[in-house]
Structures are given as C-alpha cells and as structure tokens.
Design a protein around this motif. Structure first.
Motif, short mmCIF file in Angstrom:
data_model
loop_
_atom_site.label_atom_id
_atom_site.label_comp_id
_atom_site.label_asym_id
_atom_site.label_seq_id
_atom_site.Cartn_x
_atom_site.Cartn_y
_atom_site.Cartn_z
N ASP A 65 42.69 44.23 35.18
CA ASP A 65 42.64 45.43 36.02
C ASP A 65 41.22 45.97 36.20
O ASP A 65 41.02 47.05 36.74
N ASP A 66 40.21 45.21 35.79
CA ASP A 66 38.82 45.63 36.01
C ASP A 66 38.46 45.56 37.48
O ASP A 66 38.95 44.66 38.21
N ASP A 67 37.60 46.47 37.93
CA ASP A 67 37.04 46.36 39.28
C ASP A 67 36.16 45.11 39.32
O ASP A 67 35.23 44.96 38.52
N PRO A 68 36.44 44.18 40.24
CA PRO A 68 35.77 42.86 40.20
C PRO A 68 34.25 42.92 40.23
O PRO A 68 33.59 42.39 39.33
N VAL A 69 33.67 43.54 41.25
CA VAL A 69 32.22 43.53 41.40
C VAL A 69 31.56 44.31 40.27
O VAL A 69 30.56 43.87 39.67
N ARG A 70 32.10 45.48 39.94
CA ARG A 70 31.53 46.30 38.87
C ARG A 70 31.58 45.56 37.53
O ARG A 70 30.63 45.61 36.75
N ALA A 71 32.68 44.86 37.27
CA ALA A 71 32.81 44.13 36.01
C ALA A 71 31.77 43.02 35.91
O ALA A 71 31.16 42.82 34.86
N ARG A 74 28.31 44.66 35.32
CA ARG A 74 28.10 45.43 34.08
C ARG A 74 28.40 44.64 32.82
O ARG A 74 27.78 44.87 31.78
N ASN A 100 40.73 37.21 36.24
CA ASN A 100 40.72 38.10 37.39
C ASN A 100 40.16 37.39 38.63
O ASN A 100 38.99 37.00 38.66
N GLY A 102 39.50 38.42 41.75
CA GLY A 102 38.42 39.12 42.43
C GLY A 102 37.11 38.99 41.69
O GLY A 102 36.04 38.81 42.30
N ALA A 103 37.17 39.06 40.36
CA ALA A 103 35.96 38.93 39.56
C ALA A 103 35.39 37.52 39.66
O ALA A 103 34.17 37.33 39.69
#
Length: 331
Positions: A65-71, A74, A100, A102-103
C-alpha cells in the motif's frame, strides 16, 4: 549473468520467492541469482548450499500500500530499490519482483532508466490463444500507463514487435489495436489517432482493430491498448477463468451420480483446459521500454510461478532483445 530478485515483494515473500529461486538455480548453474532482503528470513527457506545464490541484506522493503513513486525515492535501502540500483550500475543484468506493481514500474523508469525516445514503458504479458495458427499473443499495456497518448501506443507496438521477433521467433509479427469495433473509424479519440499512427508506421505489420470478443482467437501476434483498458481486460479474464473453474467444479459435485461419473471421465480434459488458461506458466509480465529486463509476477505468486518467470528472464537476456529495442529507438 546475474538476476536481481526482490525477495521481500509479494504476499508469500520471502518463502515462495526463495524456494522458487532455488528451483531455478538448481537447473541453471551458469546463472547467478541475487536475493535482496532480510538475510535471516531468506536463509530460513534455503535448503541447499548453492554457489550461484547470493544474498544482499536489507531491513527495508516496499509495502503493497505504499505510494509507488514516493516509496522508490525515499526507501533507498528497500529490497526492490537496491536490486534496481544494482541493475542500473551493471552489477546485475535483470530485475524480478512480485511486489508493488506501481513501485516496480517507478523503479524501472526512475532507477533502471528508459530508452532514449521512449516516452513511457509498458507492462506486457503473454496470453493464450485458442483458435487459428497462434497458440499465444503478446498483450500490452497492462497498467503501467492509465492515461496514454497515441504515440505511446505506437511505441509499444514497435517494442512488442521486436519482442515477438526475438523471443518467439516470428519473422513479421502482426499488431492489432484493441477497440470496440473493427472499422477504421471506431473508438474514442485516442484509438482513432493511434490507429492512424499504427497504420502509417513502416516498421510494424498492422492488422487493424481487434474486438475484445476476439482477443483469445489468435487473430494477431501482438495486441496494444492503453494501460487502463489493458488492466481492466486482464483482470476480467482472470476473474472469468477463476469463476468458470469454480462453477464447473460445483456443478459436478452437486450433481447426481451420472453427473459425478461424467465429471470423473472428463476431469483430465478439464484439467488440461485449466492449464491452457494459466498464463502464469509462461512467466510474469515484462516492463518493456527500459534499459534492462524488469519482470513482474502476481503478488500472490507461488514458487512455480517464480521459477517460470526466472526462466523467462534468462531467455530474454540470452535473446539480445533489449539491445535490439534500444537500437530501434536510438535514432
């Protein structure tokens, strides 16, 4: 040859990822498999002391459930990001993950890097065909780009053509555009403009529009569409297949003696049908348009799917298709 594996990605990580990797390593002693993840957890599921399996320890991972680009930006020490970084730096030749989606797309784009002149990479998978001379076809985009432009669909058709030539050894693969009708003027603005670009592109063999009802009929070697439509169609197919298997099994079990006897007589045929619909056996989806093979399997993948996908990764590396794609877009 080194394949970087995100050992912590997926619903059954690291157990199924590690065991599937071990299967592959036993059969390919000339390939090095590098597992990125919590070392103590990874070692827990290794049964053999194979010289071609390596572990790179990390405490961090990207969650579902992490935001792909942000993960990706960071979590520099996450198993997926470390694996992608080693591919970028030439320490590994390919990346595989069940994590993930998206990630992984973001890692492929931001870390591994796309080819010059490719605007957006695409997710592509091999699906079964059930009539005509073709037994399978390539289907893209499966969700890397929900909002696509006509030129993206054109570029994906060119990438898919190179893949079909090198991996499936098809001399002049045909390309179809998924649409709501076969006529040239059908569809929304995106499809109409994409149709014109595909028709006028000399490097591909454009068949024309293909309706969704003919998707599995083997009309063409490659079918292209935008990521939103492709993902929705793929998940519909997955759901339909799963539901039909259950409906058939329930009908047999709840029927009378004749029904159960008939079910017993045709169980091998039903099993074969189920196997033919199981496209996981040809390996996961590939993110094409990036500088190295990046492959993705379902988050729920078990050890067999991991092994199939690692075998597919090996074949992609041996084929030289990535170099051919890069050359095609270098001008």
């Amino acid at each position: 040859m080194r394949i970087a594996i995100d050992a912590m990605g997926g619903d059954h990580a690291p157990k199924e990822i590690v065991i599937g990797t071990e299967y592959a390593a036993r059969n390919n002693s000339d390939i090095n498999y590098v597992l990125y993840g919590e070392e103590s957890e990874v070692r827990k599921y290794l049964t053999d002391d194979l010289s071609n399996i390596e572990i790179i320890h990390t405490n961090e991972k990207i969650e579902a459930d992490d935001d792909p680009v942000r993960a990706v930006r960071r979590k520099k020490e996450a198993s997926m990001v470390l694996a992608a970084s080693d591919v970028k730096e030439g320490k590994a030749d390919a990346l595989f993950s069940c994590g993930n989606t998206g990630a992984l797309v973001a890692a492929g784009l931001l870390v591994v890097g796309r080819f010059p002149n490719v605007d957006r990479p695409a997710l592509m998978s091999t699906l079964p065909a059930f009539s005509g001379s073709r037994q399978e076809f390539e289907f893209l985009d499966l969700g890397a780009n929900s909002d696509a432009k006509p030129v993206n669909i054109l570029q994906h058709a060119i990438l898919g053509t190179h893949y079909a030539k090198d991996i499936r050894q098809i001399e002049n693969p045909t390309v179809g555009l998924l649409n709501i009708g076969t006529e040239e003027n059908k569809g929304n603005d995106l499809n109409k403009k994409a149709y014109n670009l595909l028709r006028d592109e000399p490097s591909i063999n454009f068949y024309g529009n293909v309706e969704a009802r003919d998707l599995l009929n083997g009309l063409v070697d490659i079918i292209v569409t935008d990521g939103f439509t492709g993902n929705a169609v793929l998940k519909t197919m997955e759901g339909t297949t799963s539901t039909m298997k259950k409906v058939i099994a329930d009908a047999i079990l709840s029927g009378g003696l004749k029904t159960k006897l008939g079910g017993f007589l045709v169980k091998d045929a039903i099993s074969q049908l189920g196997d033919s619909l199981d496209y996981d056996k040809v390996g996961g989806a590939i993110l094409i348009g990036v500088k190295a093979p990046v492959l993705k399997s379902h988050g729920s993948s078990k050890r067999e799917v991991v092994e199939y996908t690692l075998e597919k990764t090996k074949n992609i590396l041996l084929s030289g298709v990535i170099d051919h794609m890069a050359e095609a877009f270098s001008e």
